[in-house]
Scaffold this active site. Structure first.
Site, mmCIF file in Angstrom:
data_model
loop_
_atom_site.group_PDB
_atom_site.id
_atom_site.type_symbol
_atom_site.label_atom_id
_atom_site.label_comp_id
_atom_site.label_asym_id
_atom_site.label_seq_id
_atom_site.Cartn_x
_atom_site.Cartn_y
_atom_site.Cartn_z
ATOM 1 C CG HIS A 123 1.675 0.114 4.934
ATOM 2 N ND1 HIS A 123 1.196 -0.963 5.645
ATOM 3 C CD2 HIS A 123 0.591 0.887 4.633
ATOM 4 C CE1 HIS A 123 -0.118 -0.849 5.783
ATOM 5 N NE2 HIS A 123 -0.511 0.258 5.169
ATOM 6 C CG ASP B 18 -2.073 -0.973 1.083
ATOM 7 O OD1 ASP B 18 -2.121 -1.694 0.065
ATOM 8 O OD2 ASP B 18 -2.916 -1.027 2.000
#
Length: 265
Positions: free
Chosen positions: A233, A83
């Site tokens: 992430h 992400d």
């Protein structure tokens, strides 16, 4: 008689207002009324080390909406996803590690990432990775019930990505923060998207409290499992530092890396 109709109209408006105040939506599907409430994606690890976790919705139920959180329990395959909320210098080391291991990944981007790091987005595409939709403004999509508003969040990402790369965005969607509703899944499906949650993640997003290498390995090695959709992430300094070694360790455990398209096919 006039007073009766005034009273009737007032009572009807009052009851309608009370009904509209309830935070529950209803949709008619196959002659069945289903309650649609906002959910946060969650996992249970009761199966023990190396076993697939359970989701708060089953893989079978999700598949009705072209949604996934895990792959085949019989194949030692890992699906890498990242992400991308913003760029802070850690995405390129991640890309370097992926390139070294020839490991395909999917990067779910928001509008800010596209605006601020177009050269990195181009590199993702050039090196054969997929870029998916994480919405333009990263809102709580479970609160959006209007199709036009939902579509605007999605289309804005797709249009800017195509402007930057000259290519079409992969039709992969990940709800921000894992917040969703059944109606969200249906709207994404109607737009042609497949929705992807995850079966393995850890607390790597807090810039003020990054996990140590040992803490990261403890979670990511102990809980890896066949068919894992791994969420990491790209903002994480720890991820940038350990990914090469992490991929090596997973390979030594017998795992291989495949793109999300493998799940859909």
């Amino acid at each position: 008689m006039k007073k009766f109709w005034i009273f009737f109209l007032f009572a009807a408006m009052f009851l309608l207002g009370r009904f509209a105040g309830y935070a529950v939506s209803f949709v008619e599907t196959n002659a069945e009324v289903r309650i649609l409430s906002a959910e946060n994606w969650g996992l249970g690890f009761s199966g023990g080390e190396g076993a697939q976790p359970t989701g708060n919705v089953s893989a079978t139920e999700l598949k009705k909406y072209d949604a996934y959180y895990v792959g085949n329990a019989e194949e030692k395959v890992i699906y890498l996803t990242f992400d991308c909320g913003y760029e802070n210098g850690n995405t390129e080391p991640i890309l370097d590690a992926l390139k070294k291991h020839e490991a395909p990944a999917t990067f779910f981007v928001v509008g800010h990432f596209l605006e601020s790091a177009p050269e990195i987005v181009k590199r993702m595409a050039e090196e054969g990775h997929s870029v998916g939709n994480h919405t333009y403004h990263h809102p709580d999509m479970s609160k959006i019930s209007d199709m036009s508003a939902f579509q605007k969040e999605m289309d804005s990402v797709a249009e800017l990505y195509q402007e930057i790369t000259g290519e079409e965005l992969a039709m992969y969607y990940r709800p921000p923060q894992g917040k969703y509703s059944t109606e969200n899944l249906r709207m994404a499906q109607e737009m042609g998207y497949s929705t992807f949650f995850w079966s393995l993640a850890y607390v790597d997003w807090n810039q003020d409290a990054q996990p140590t290498k040992e803490e990261a390995f403890d979670k990511l090695l102990r809980r890896i499992h066949p068919g894992a959709i791994v969420l990491l992430h790209s903002t994480s300094q720890t991820n940038g530092e350990i990914l090469d070694e992490l991929l090596t360790k997973w390979e030594e455990m017998g795992y291989e890396f495949r793109p999300l398209s493998d799940l859909i096919e």
